[in-house]
Write an enzyme that holds these catalytic residues in place. Sequence first.
Site, PDB file in Angstrom:
ATOM      1  N   HIS A  15     -67.783 -57.082  44.189  1.00  0.00           N
ATOM      2  CA  HIS A  15     -66.465 -57.113  45.561  1.00  0.00           C
ATOM      3  C   HIS A  15     -66.126 -58.631  45.073  1.00  0.00           C
ATOM      4  O   HIS A  15     -66.257 -59.619  44.873  1.00  0.00           O
ATOM      5  CB  HIS A  15     -66.835 -58.039  46.568  1.00  0.00           C
ATOM      6  CG  HIS A  15     -65.784 -57.770  47.754  1.00  0.00           C
ATOM      7  ND1 HIS A  15     -65.351 -56.993  47.775  1.00  0.00           N
ATOM      8  CD2 HIS A  15     -65.505 -59.079  48.295  1.00  0.00           C
ATOM      9  CE1 HIS A  15     -64.460 -57.278  48.929  1.00  0.00           C
ATOM     10  NE2 HIS A  15     -64.663 -58.751  49.401  1.00  0.00           N
ATOM     11  N   ASP A  51     -68.198 -53.907  52.793  1.00  0.00           N
ATOM     12  CA  ASP A  51     -68.932 -55.111  52.162  1.00  0.00           C
ATOM     13  C   ASP A  51     -69.648 -55.273  53.114  1.00  0.00           C
ATOM     14  O   ASP A  51     -69.857 -57.072  52.801  1.00  0.00           O
ATOM     15  CB  ASP A  51     -67.321 -55.650  51.905  1.00  0.00           C
ATOM     16  CG  ASP A  51     -66.469 -55.037  51.639  1.00  0.00           C
ATOM     17  OD1 ASP A  51     -66.446 -54.334  50.320  1.00  0.00           O
ATOM     18  OD2 ASP A  51     -65.378 -55.507  51.163  1.00  0.00           O
ATOM     19  N   LYS A 507     -31.753 -41.346  30.237  1.00  0.00           N
ATOM     20  CA  LYS A 507     -32.151 -40.525  31.459  1.00  0.00           C
ATOM     21  C   LYS A 507     -33.477 -39.589  30.751  1.00  0.00           C
ATOM     22  O   LYS A 507     -32.879 -38.321  29.468  1.00  0.00           O
ATOM     23  CB  LYS A 507     -31.448 -39.635  32.160  1.00  0.00           C
ATOM     24  CG  LYS A 507     -31.644 -39.358  33.315  1.00  0.00           C
ATOM     25  CD  LYS A 507     -30.963 -37.982  33.725  1.00  0.00           C
ATOM     26  CE  LYS A 507     -31.510 -36.115  33.054  1.00  0.00           C
ATOM     27  NZ  LYS A 507     -33.148 -36.213  33.694  1.00  0.00           N
ATOM     28  N   GLN A 510     -36.762 -35.332  35.065  1.00  0.00           N
ATOM     29  CA  GLN A 510     -36.861 -35.422  35.603  1.00  0.00           C
ATOM     30  C   GLN A 510     -38.445 -35.195  36.369  1.00  0.00           C
ATOM     31  O   GLN A 510     -39.469 -36.361  36.750  1.00  0.00           O
ATOM     32  CB  GLN A 510     -36.106 -34.327  37.115  1.00  0.00           C
ATOM     33  CG  GLN A 510     -36.514 -34.848  38.596  1.00  0.00           C
ATOM     34  CD  GLN A 510     -35.583 -34.315  39.741  1.00  0.00           C
ATOM     35  OE1 GLN A 510     -34.601 -34.087  38.749  1.00  0.00           O
ATOM     36  NE2 GLN A 510     -35.430 -34.263  40.886  1.00  0.00           N
ATOM     37  N   CYS A 617     -39.140 -26.642  20.541  1.00  0.00           N
ATOM     38  CA  CYS A 617     -37.354 -26.458  20.696  1.00  0.00           C
ATOM     39  C   CYS A 617     -37.187 -25.316  19.758  1.00  0.00           C
ATOM     40  O   CYS A 617     -36.251 -24.196  19.430  1.00  0.00           O
ATOM     41  CB  CYS A 617     -36.819 -27.498  20.623  1.00  0.00           C
ATOM     42  SG  CYS A 617     -36.990 -28.224  19.189  1.00  0.00           S
TER      43      CYS A 617
END
Length: 812
Positions: A15, A51, A507, A510, A617
Amino acid sequence: MTVINYPKHGSIIYHPSILPKHRGASAINWTLIEGDKKAGFSVFWADDGLDTGPILLQKECDVEPNDTVDTLYNRFLFPEGIKAMVEAVQLVADGKAPRIPQPEEGASYEGIQKKSNAKVNLDQPAEAIHNWIRGHDKVPGAWAVIQGQPVTLYGSLMLNGSVPGGRPLEVEGASQPGLITSSGLVLFGSDSKALQVRSLQFEDGKMIPAARYFSPGDTTSVELTEEEKKMAEEIRVIWKGILSNVNVIEDTTDFFKSGAASMDVVRLVEEIKEKCAGVPLQNEDVYMATSFQEFVQMFVRRLRGEDQEEELVVSYVSATKDINNMTLKMPYQCFIDGRFEDAENGKTYDTVNPTDGSVICKVSFASVADVDRAVASAKQAFEDGPWGKMNQRDRGRLLYRLADLMEEHQEELATIEAIDSGAVYTLALKTHVGMSIQTFRYFAGWCDKIQGTTIPINQARPNRNLTFTRKEPLGVCAIVIPWNYPLMMLAWKSAACLAAGNTLVLKPAQVTPLTALKFAELTVKAGIPKGVINILPGSGGLVGQRLSDHPDIRKLGFTGSTPIGKQIMKSCAVSNLKKVSLELGGKSPLIVFSDCDLDKAVRMGMSSVYFNKGENCIAAGRLFVEESIHDEFIRRVVEEIKKMKIGDPLDRSTDHGPQNHKAHLDKLVEYCETGVKEGATLICGGKQVNRPGYFMEPTVFTDVEDHMFIAKEESFGPVMVVSKFKDGDVDGVLSRANDTEFGLASGVFTRDINKAMYVSERLEAGTVFINTYNKTDVAAPFGGFKQSGFGKDLGEEALHEYLRTKAVTVEY
């Protein structure tokens, strides 16, 4: 507690605070906010509190006056924390680990700060204001109200000397007005002591150096102090000493037009360094500011530290994942003008991991206004920024550096590609990322080799003429890429675009934006000037359409479907006749003759269909197999399919990962159902795999007739479509193979070199593979015929897609 106590020795936790102080998730921030003089960490035994378990060991360090969360973490908390965990484990193993109960005295718990309660209280001492700002730096950002609007403050430093002069600025709640100085915004505490803020961010997400608050877009002129005017006159004397042929050094005097050469540049820089030790002046600066006035302005800004590159601020909130033995930190905002920022309207969307359908993170959803800002930034960078004025060899050096950084981060990029697109990690490492690196290195080498030609023309006597051509960049280019190879398609187009000297707005698809945004982060580290590269995640119908319509874009490169390509071409023509290159759909034929190496034909035939899950492709959309070997070919293919491992793309032994997104998977299932309805024979596959995620079974259809839907339309998935042809009917199978409106790629397998060359000459496709498949290389041009598009990616020809030719004729 059952889980915590299950290990033989129990569980221990690291921590980042000296417990019991600052329990909770924002311990480092609160160490700074509260002005602690000591920071540190604790290793403690886990219990059922937050903690609160017994302490095993603790270490501490001093907090410097201008420490930030990052400096504390990088200097001490991380490196020393690693060592301490090793020490703690050894203590446990040796049976010497203490269990010291935490005292309640001095215990504190502070929650995670939110933007709403991160406003700065300016009616307190300067050090307290400074602590509040640096404790909130990056996330969520401390803010104040300036001229009626909330402004977030970043990069706070305490000022111990005299306060520099500047322009007053009213800050709500401050004991006295702030000052905009050459180094930033100076704020005063209630004790009249001062601190300085380096950067400001407005509500729309725009961030500027605080020094430019009153004129963030104006970098053309600075007012010189008396001392700086004296320096300017000393520089004028140095110029006069070098340009001895010039009577008077005017403000408009141009260093190079006055006869200076490259050795004079070195002399100028070195003489000024002797006069002004410590000014970070480089030879390249002289080429960027060639007139005396420009040079002095540049020098003064450099002296003041005003033109130093802003530190890139990247938010990784909710986009950090521990996966694949690494911690992924993924930018998720729009990248505009060298900065990551939210979409103007604040909209976001989920990007999804196709392996299990879980949300990876929320990504900014760019608006039309974001496109306009990005294009304006790219235009400014092309016309007025250093990119357009840069020596071509230096431009290549930056692209080489970018390639090196991509290689340095290749495992990270490949992991992002795997979780965002479903690519098998090993393939992503080799092809998605590996070929991207090769592409940038290849085009970096072209930067200083782009040249025109000298052309002999008819002389109009008695005059003599010289005609030559210049190859020039186009300006701002738009690039729209697909989701099957998110990073590689970015590289194929943008590397050539940048090598030619253009700027770009890109671009990403998406559904797969994350590697493009990580790439944006690397471009800043590589030193690519701001505005040269802009990346906008979001909708094709919104962002892509605006890019097609925008009057300031001179070229659009697109890879995607044929219907969308047609729409883009129409919009580009109507808007401003911008140049277009299109790589569109395919239905690539692969012809397998009976005299082939059958083992190789089966292996490569499968690769031609199933490579990258069929989301390729140039995938072989239809195989024509000679009748005499047809049945054996199919038997071997099915046998090999049974050996394929379908599963998690991060598993190194996986052969076949998930399809890219659910809508595409559903389309593939429907495609197969159509094939069955039309009468084709489904040999295997055709269904979704019965497991979480978007997995499709590798599929084989035979008895496919030429009129069928699956014989004509692209699946873009792991679907092998096989038709027979009669033995020896070379011209007949060629006619069938060419009976399509697509013409992207093709292939032929035969041991007869004459037959191979005959077929390759007659196949109507931009690429023909002979006895191989998917063998693309960065030096070989790639692109289609017919409705598969036009224009080339890769190779020297790709450069011409991003250049214009100017003919110049001189009479002498």
